[in-house]
Write an enzyme that holds these catalytic residues in place. Structure first.
Site, PDB file in Angstrom:
ATOM      1  N   ILE A  29       0.828  -1.205   0.000  1.00 27.92           N
ATOM      2  CA  ILE A  29       0.000   0.000   0.000  1.00 27.92           C
ATOM      3  C   ILE A  29       0.860   1.252   0.000  1.00 27.92           C
ATOM      4  O   ILE A  29       0.473   2.293  -0.537  1.00 27.92           O
ATOM      5  CB  ILE A  29      -0.987  -0.022   1.182  1.00 27.92           C
ATOM      6  CG1 ILE A  29      -2.167   0.901   0.893  1.00 27.92           C
ATOM      7  CG2 ILE A  29      -0.302   0.330   2.509  1.00 27.92           C
ATOM      8  CD1 ILE A  29      -3.367   0.655   1.770  1.00 27.92           C
ATOM      9  N   ALA A  30       2.063   1.158   0.587  1.00 26.81           N
ATOM     10  CA  ALA A  30       2.991   2.283   0.542  1.00 26.81           C
ATOM     11  C   ALA A  30       3.465   2.541  -0.881  1.00 26.81           C
ATOM     12  O   ALA A  30       3.687   3.692  -1.281  1.00 26.81           O
ATOM     13  CB  ALA A  30       4.185   2.020   1.455  1.00 26.81           C
ATOM     14  N   SER A  50      12.071   1.373   7.508  1.00 28.80           N
ATOM     15  CA  SER A  50      11.640   0.001   7.720  1.00 28.80           C
ATOM     16  C   SER A  50      12.482  -0.595   8.829  1.00 28.80           C
ATOM     17  O   SER A  50      13.540  -0.054   9.182  1.00 28.80           O
ATOM     18  CB  SER A  50      11.819  -0.814   6.428  1.00 28.80           C
ATOM     19  OG  SER A  50      11.581  -2.190   6.644  1.00 28.80           O
ATOM     20  N   ARG A  51      12.023  -1.715   9.391  1.00 27.78           N
ATOM     21  CA  ARG A  51      12.878  -2.441  10.331  1.00 27.78           C
ATOM     22  C   ARG A  51      14.030  -3.123   9.596  1.00 27.78           C
ATOM     23  O   ARG A  51      14.996  -3.556  10.223  1.00 27.78           O
ATOM     24  CB  ARG A  51      12.047  -3.478  11.087  1.00 27.78           C
ATOM     25  CG  ARG A  51      11.052  -2.862  12.059  1.00 27.78           C
ATOM     26  CD  ARG A  51      10.174  -3.915  12.688  1.00 27.78           C
ATOM     27  NE  ARG A  51       9.359  -4.603  11.682  1.00 27.78           N
ATOM     28  CZ  ARG A  51       8.471  -5.544  11.958  1.00 27.78           C
ATOM     29  NH1 ARG A  51       8.296  -5.928  13.213  1.00 27.78           N
ATOM     30  NH2 ARG A  51       7.770  -6.112  11.000  1.00 27.78           N
ATOM     31  N   TYR A  72      12.428   2.922  12.202  1.00 28.68           N
ATOM     32  CA  TYR A  72      11.370   3.927  12.174  1.00 28.68           C
ATOM     33  C   TYR A  72      11.794   5.178  12.940  1.00 28.68           C
ATOM     34  O   TYR A  72      11.397   6.295  12.593  1.00 28.68           O
ATOM     35  CB  TYR A  72      10.091   3.349  12.769  1.00 28.68           C
ATOM     36  CG  TYR A  72       9.582   2.128  12.043  1.00 28.68           C
ATOM     37  CD1 TYR A  72       9.488   2.097  10.653  1.00 28.68           C
ATOM     38  CD2 TYR A  72       9.199   0.989  12.748  1.00 28.68           C
ATOM     39  CE1 TYR A  72       9.013   0.984   9.988  1.00 28.68           C
ATOM     40  CE2 TYR A  72       8.728  -0.135  12.084  1.00 28.68           C
ATOM     41  CZ  TYR A  72       8.641  -0.136  10.712  1.00 28.68           C
ATOM     42  OH  TYR A  72       8.182  -1.244  10.055  1.00 28.68           O
ATOM     43  N   LYS A 111      -5.929   3.134   7.043  1.00 27.00           N
ATOM     44  CA  LYS A 111      -7.089   2.503   7.649  1.00 27.00           C
ATOM     45  C   LYS A 111      -6.779   1.009   7.807  1.00 27.00           C
ATOM     46  O   LYS A 111      -5.970   0.440   7.038  1.00 27.00           O
ATOM     47  CB  LYS A 111      -8.339   2.758   6.808  1.00 27.00           C
ATOM     48  CG  LYS A 111      -8.198   2.420   5.323  1.00 27.00           C
ATOM     49  CD  LYS A 111      -8.297   0.949   5.062  1.00 27.00           C
ATOM     50  CE  LYS A 111      -7.844   0.606   3.674  1.00 27.00           C
ATOM     51  NZ  LYS A 111      -7.394  -0.804   3.593  1.00 27.00           N
ATOM     52  N   ARG A 179      -0.780 -11.331   7.262  1.00 27.48           N
ATOM     53  CA  ARG A 179      -1.346 -10.324   8.162  1.00 27.48           C
ATOM     54  C   ARG A 179      -2.868 -10.460   8.279  1.00 27.48           C
ATOM     55  O   ARG A 179      -3.444 -10.085   9.304  1.00 27.48           O
ATOM     56  CB  ARG A 179      -0.998  -8.919   7.679  1.00 27.48           C
ATOM     57  CG  ARG A 179      -1.597  -8.551   6.339  1.00 27.48           C
ATOM     58  CD  ARG A 179      -1.197  -7.152   5.892  1.00 27.48           C
ATOM     59  NE  ARG A 179      -1.777  -6.809   4.603  1.00 27.48           N
ATOM     60  CZ  ARG A 179      -3.016  -6.372   4.433  1.00 27.48           C
ATOM     61  NH1 ARG A 179      -3.811  -6.208   5.487  1.00 27.48           N
ATOM     62  NH2 ARG A 179      -3.485  -6.092   3.233  1.00 27.48           N
ATOM     63  N   ASP A 192      -9.650  -4.884   7.535  1.00 25.79           N
ATOM     64  CA  ASP A 192      -9.005  -4.689   6.239  1.00 25.79           C
ATOM     65  C   ASP A 192     -10.009  -4.393   5.136  1.00 25.79           C
ATOM     66  O   ASP A 192      -9.785  -3.505   4.308  1.00 25.79           O
ATOM     67  CB  ASP A 192      -8.190  -5.922   5.870  1.00 25.79           C
ATOM     68  CG  ASP A 192      -7.201  -5.644   4.761  1.00 25.79           C
ATOM     69  OD1 ASP A 192      -7.486  -5.992   3.606  1.00 25.79           O
ATOM     70  OD2 ASP A 192      -6.139  -5.039   5.041  1.00 25.79           O
TER      71      ASP A 192
END
Length: 345
Positions: A29-30, A50-51, A72, A111, A179, A192
């Site tokens: 989505i990014a 990002s991690r 982050y 969202k 997820r 979602d």
């Protein structure tokens, strides 16, 4: 004279002032967000965090982003970032939004805004205390099609609104993203997918109460299919459902005493390609609104956040804080009735 749809009054996104964005969480989505920023606005994504330093660097390379970070914390500390787009899983929205706000950065949070209303209230309280903007990235509510719906309803063209029907079903389980299956990541269809019908009904009716929900759960305890009935403050009824175990055309209808609205096409009622039809009780199509641009729908939320920041507002017009609160409260009640809880709640 036959009734007509009310015209949208959404400004051209290219006329909004530019904002330098930082992306927190380089997922799918990014990527959609970054593409819309680049192609549909004067803003730019200048940093990504990002991690995983490798994932951040790969995202930066794909989207022409100047700086990438393997944490982050480093992202939100970047002095060149004017606003942060939180695109991590639902389970992390609360912590990541608070992280950005504590660093003095306004936030646009994907969202569902958080897992629950209590977490949303903490984020909004932090934004209020810091005098910063916090907005929910329910991108559909920023679209011209939703403005057509809102204005047509408010102008009384439909008469009294009796019913809102909306559905969102995509085949994403059991073989879809982890997820969606995991309680640890606040998975399930509701947060979602179901958030779209719930937010649409809230948009039309101005709130929902008398919520009644039923559904089926996975072996891990997240909802697979969920149905919701609810009532608006002026008596209109909402009939909504979502599923991650099947796929439909995802239409929506707003039924009034004089006419109805039908939203369809472009893959879903909530998408930037959806058309709005005004239909008489006898089935005659009285008017239609068809989008002239169907690509990069996220550009509208980016532009509205930019305008809000330029005007010193902490909320967007399309998704004010009270709307976020109402939607989160509705989904809390749905999950309570279904028996869906997430770790730590």
């Amino acid at each position: 004279m036959a009734p007509t749809l009310s015209a949208p009054q959404v400004p051209d996104p290219m006329q909004a002032p530019p904002v330098r964005w930082g992306v927190l969480g380089p997922g799918g989505i990014a990527s959609t967000f970054a593409g819309a920023v680049r192609a549909g606005t004067r803003s730019m994504v200048v940093a990504v965090g990002s991690r995983s330093a490798e994932r951040a660097a790969a995202f930066a390379g794909r989207h022409g982003v100047e700086r990438s970070y393997g944490s982050y914390e480093d992202l939100v500390a970047d002095e060149g970032v004017e606003a942060v787009y939180v695109a991590s899983p639902h389970s992390e929205h609360h912590a990541h939004a608070l992280l950005a706000l504590a660093a003095g950065k306004p936030v646009l949070v994907e969202k569902a805004f958080t897992r629950n209303l209590a977490e949303a209230e903490e984020v909004l309280a932090a934004a209020d205390a810091e005098g910063l903007l916090a907005a929910e990235a329910m991108w559909s509510r920023y679209l011209p099609s939703y403005d057509v719906v809102r204005r047509t309803v408010e102008d009384g063209t439909l008469g009294d609104v009796l019913l809102v029907e909306a559905e969102h079903a995509q085949l994403l389980w059991p073989d879809g993203p982890e997820r969606l299956s995991s309680p640890d990541l606040a998975g399930g269809a509701l947060l979602d997918l179901g958030v779209y019908p719930v937010a649409f009904a809230d948009h039309v009716l101005g709130g929902l109460d008398a919520v009644r929900a039923s559904g089926t759960l996975s072996d891990l305890g997240v909802d697979v299919t969920t149905t919701v009935t609810a009532r608006g403050p002026r008596g209109g009824i909402a009939h909504l459902w979502c599923s991650m175990g099947a796929a439909t055309a995802c239409p929506a209808t707003v039924v009034g005493t004089r006419a109805r609205l039908e939203l369809s096409g472009g893959g879903s009622f909530y998408g930037s390609g959806a058309s709005v039809h005004l239909v008489a009780p006898d089935g005659t199509v009285l008017d239609e609104w068809v989008p002239t641009v169907t690509e990069h729908g996220f550009r509208h939320q980016v532009a509205e956040v930019a305008r809000a920041l330029a005007e010193g507002r902490q909320e967007t017009w399309s998704v004010p804080w009270d709307a976020t609160r109402r939607v989160m409260a509705t989904m809390d009640e749905v999950r309570r009735q279904l028996g869906v809880t997430y770790p730590g709640e």
